[in-house]
Design a protein around this motif. Structure first.
Motif, short mmCIF file in Angstrom:
data_model
loop_
_atom_site.label_atom_id
_atom_site.label_comp_id
_atom_site.label_asym_id
_atom_site.label_seq_id
_atom_site.Cartn_x
_atom_site.Cartn_y
_atom_site.Cartn_z
N ALA A 84 0.84 -1.20 0.00
CA ALA A 84 0.00 0.00 0.00
C ALA A 84 0.87 1.25 0.00
CB ALA A 84 -0.92 -0.01 1.21
N ILE A 85 1.56 1.45 -1.13
CA ILE A 85 2.43 2.61 -1.30
C ILE A 85 2.10 3.24 -2.65
CG2 ILE A 85 4.28 1.66 0.12
CD1 ILE A 85 5.70 0.74 -2.39
N ALA A 86 2.74 4.35 -2.97
CA ALA A 86 2.49 5.03 -4.24
C ALA A 86 2.64 4.03 -5.39
CB ALA A 86 3.44 6.19 -4.41
N PRO A 87 1.68 3.97 -6.31
CA PRO A 87 1.71 2.95 -7.37
C PRO A 87 2.99 2.95 -8.20
CG PRO A 87 -0.44 4.00 -7.30
CD PRO A 87 0.44 4.77 -6.35
N HIS A 88 3.53 4.13 -8.52
CA HIS A 88 4.73 4.14 -9.37
C HIS A 88 5.92 3.55 -8.64
CE1 HIS A 88 5.61 7.75 -7.01
NE2 HIS A 88 6.82 7.77 -7.51
N ILE A 89 5.96 3.69 -7.31
CA ILE A 89 7.05 3.08 -6.53
C ILE A 89 6.85 1.57 -6.46
CG2 ILE A 89 8.13 2.98 -4.26
CD1 ILE A 89 7.41 5.91 -3.87
N ALA A 90 5.61 1.15 -6.21
CA ALA A 90 5.33 -0.29 -6.15
C ALA A 90 5.65 -0.97 -7.47
CB ALA A 90 3.86 -0.50 -5.78
N ALA A 91 5.30 -0.30 -8.59
CA ALA A 91 5.57 -0.88 -9.90
C ALA A 91 7.07 -0.97 -10.16
CB ALA A 91 4.90 -0.03 -10.98
N ALA A 92 7.81 0.06 -9.76
CA ALA A 92 9.27 0.06 -9.96
C ALA A 92 9.94 -1.03 -9.15
CB ALA A 92 9.83 1.43 -9.60
N GLN A 93 9.40 -1.30 -7.96
CA GLN A 93 10.00 -2.31 -7.08
C GLN A 93 9.95 -3.71 -7.70
OE1 GLN A 93 8.05 -1.97 -3.27
NE2 GLN A 93 9.41 -0.33 -2.57
N ILE A 94 8.93 -3.97 -8.51
CA ILE A 94 8.84 -5.30 -9.13
C ILE A 94 9.29 -5.27 -10.59
CG2 ILE A 94 7.00 -6.04 -7.59
CD1 ILE A 94 5.01 -5.57 -9.86
N GLY A 95 9.85 -4.14 -11.02
CA GLY A 95 10.39 -4.04 -12.37
C GLY A 95 9.36 -4.01 -13.47
N LYS A 96 8.15 -3.55 -13.18
CA LYS A 96 7.09 -3.45 -14.18
C LYS A 96 6.48 -2.06 -14.17
CE LYS A 96 5.77 -8.34 -14.29
NZ LYS A 96 4.65 -9.32 -14.15
N PRO A 97 7.21 -1.08 -14.72
CA PRO A 97 6.68 0.29 -14.70
C PRO A 97 5.34 0.40 -15.42
CG PRO A 97 8.53 0.09 -16.23
CD PRO A 97 8.48 -1.18 -15.45
N ILE A 98 4.50 1.27 -14.94
CA ILE A 98 3.18 1.49 -15.53
C ILE A 98 3.34 2.21 -16.86
CG2 ILE A 98 0.94 2.60 -15.21
CD1 ILE A 98 1.60 2.48 -12.13
N ARG A 99 2.75 1.65 -17.91
CA ARG A 99 2.86 2.23 -19.26
C ARG A 99 1.49 2.71 -19.72
NH1 ARG A 99 5.39 -2.48 -22.72
NH2 ARG A 99 4.32 -1.22 -24.31
N THR A 100 1.45 3.93 -20.23
CA THR A 100 0.16 4.49 -20.64
C THR A 100 -0.42 3.78 -21.86
OG1 THR A 100 1.29 6.22 -21.91
CG2 THR A 100 0.64 6.76 -19.65
N ASP A 101 0.43 3.22 -22.72
CA ASP A 101 -0.12 2.51 -23.87
C ASP A 101 -0.85 1.24 -23.42
OD1 ASP A 101 2.43 1.46 -23.15
OD2 ASP A 101 2.59 0.43 -25.07
N ILE A 102 -0.35 0.61 -22.36
CA ILE A 102 -1.03 -0.56 -21.80
C ILE A 102 -2.34 -0.13 -21.14
CG2 ILE A 102 -0.89 -2.46 -20.16
CD1 ILE A 102 0.91 -2.77 -22.61
N LEU A 103 -2.32 0.99 -20.43
CA LEU A 103 -3.55 1.51 -19.83
C LEU A 103 -4.60 1.76 -20.91
CD1 LEU A 103 -2.30 4.09 -17.15
CD2 LEU A 103 -2.78 1.65 -16.88
N ASP A 104 -4.17 2.29 -22.06
CA ASP A 104 -5.10 2.54 -23.17
C ASP A 104 -5.75 1.23 -23.64
OD1 ASP A 104 -4.63 5.26 -23.16
OD2 ASP A 104 -3.15 5.18 -24.79
#
Length: 230
Positions: A84-104
């Motif tokens: 339960a931390i900031a999403p961009h930090i959580a994503a970076a910790q597991i090596g899967k950064p959030i990508r806007t093209d995937i969100l689309d």
């Protein structure tokens, strides 16, 4: 299927813990009452619990419960991070950064068959998605209309006006806002709502009272006038 003027609405808040999920669920119920097929979409959430054989998030479960359609959980909340931390930090910790093209792509999936999709952000308007992009970049890239949830408490006028200024700067339009009393109402706080109503160039969709216990979006939806968005 009829064409709605706002097939996508982005719901953001003046801060975290201002009731975005409660308001989004209440909006979904209000749209249902107007025979509008509206579904909720929480593209990114952090803070997961293991329930009924799968990982899920409290906000995602709420949006799923109040959406028009009964959808798979991962359609409503496709990007879920356990801590339960900031999403961009959580994503970076597991090596899967959030990508806007995937969100689309994920949004396209849930939009198929819906008259309207309410996208609930995480935190406020400027919350990061990754090292170089924020929610504001993703939303403004599509020029989606925005509904702002204002947590009514000390400091709310400044937070609301700064949020609207930033949303406008990014080229998006605030098409409505909701005053959510996150602390017990007082005469002064009511005066704050009156000031915001006079100074925000968008309709006030409703005022939601402070709730001591669990909030019922069915009941709260009666406080909202979504005809202004239809």
């Amino acid at each position: 299927m009829s064409q709605r003027p706002y097939p996508i609405l982005f719901v953001t808040g003046t801060d975290t813990e201002v009731g975005k999920t409660v308001v989004t669920c209440s909006l979904l119920e209000a749209f249902k009452a107007q025979q509008c097929r509206a579904d909720g979409f929480k593209p990114v959430a952090s803070g997961a619990e293991y329930q009924e054989g799968e990982w899920s998030n409290e906000d995602g479960r709420a949006l799923l419960a109040h959406s028009y359609r009964k959808l798979p959980y991962n359609w409503v909340n496709p990007n879920l991070f356990q801590p339960a931390i900031a999403p961009h930090i959580a994503a970076a910790q597991i090596g899967k950064p959030i990508r806007t093209d995937i969100l689309d792509q994920q949004l396209s999936q849930i939009s198929e068959g819906a008259e309207m999709v309410l996208i609930e952000g995480a935190g406020g308007w400027q919350v990061p998605l990754n090292d170089t992009q924020r929610f504001s970049d993703w939303v403004s890239g599509h020029r989606w209309p925005v509904v702002l949830v204002v947590g009514i408490r000390l400091g709310c006028i400044n937070h609301a006006l700064l949020s609207i200024e930033s949303i406008t700067h990014y080229g998006c339009q605030v098409v409505g806002w909701v005053a959510n009393h996150v602390v017990p109402r007082t005469e002064v706080l009511d005066e704050n709502v009156a000031y915001l109503k006079a100074n925000i160039d968008a309709p006030l969709l409703g005022v939601m009272d402070h709730q001591q216990g669990p909030v019922d979006p069915y009941q709260m939806s009666t406080s909202l006038d979504v005809t202004k968005l239809l």
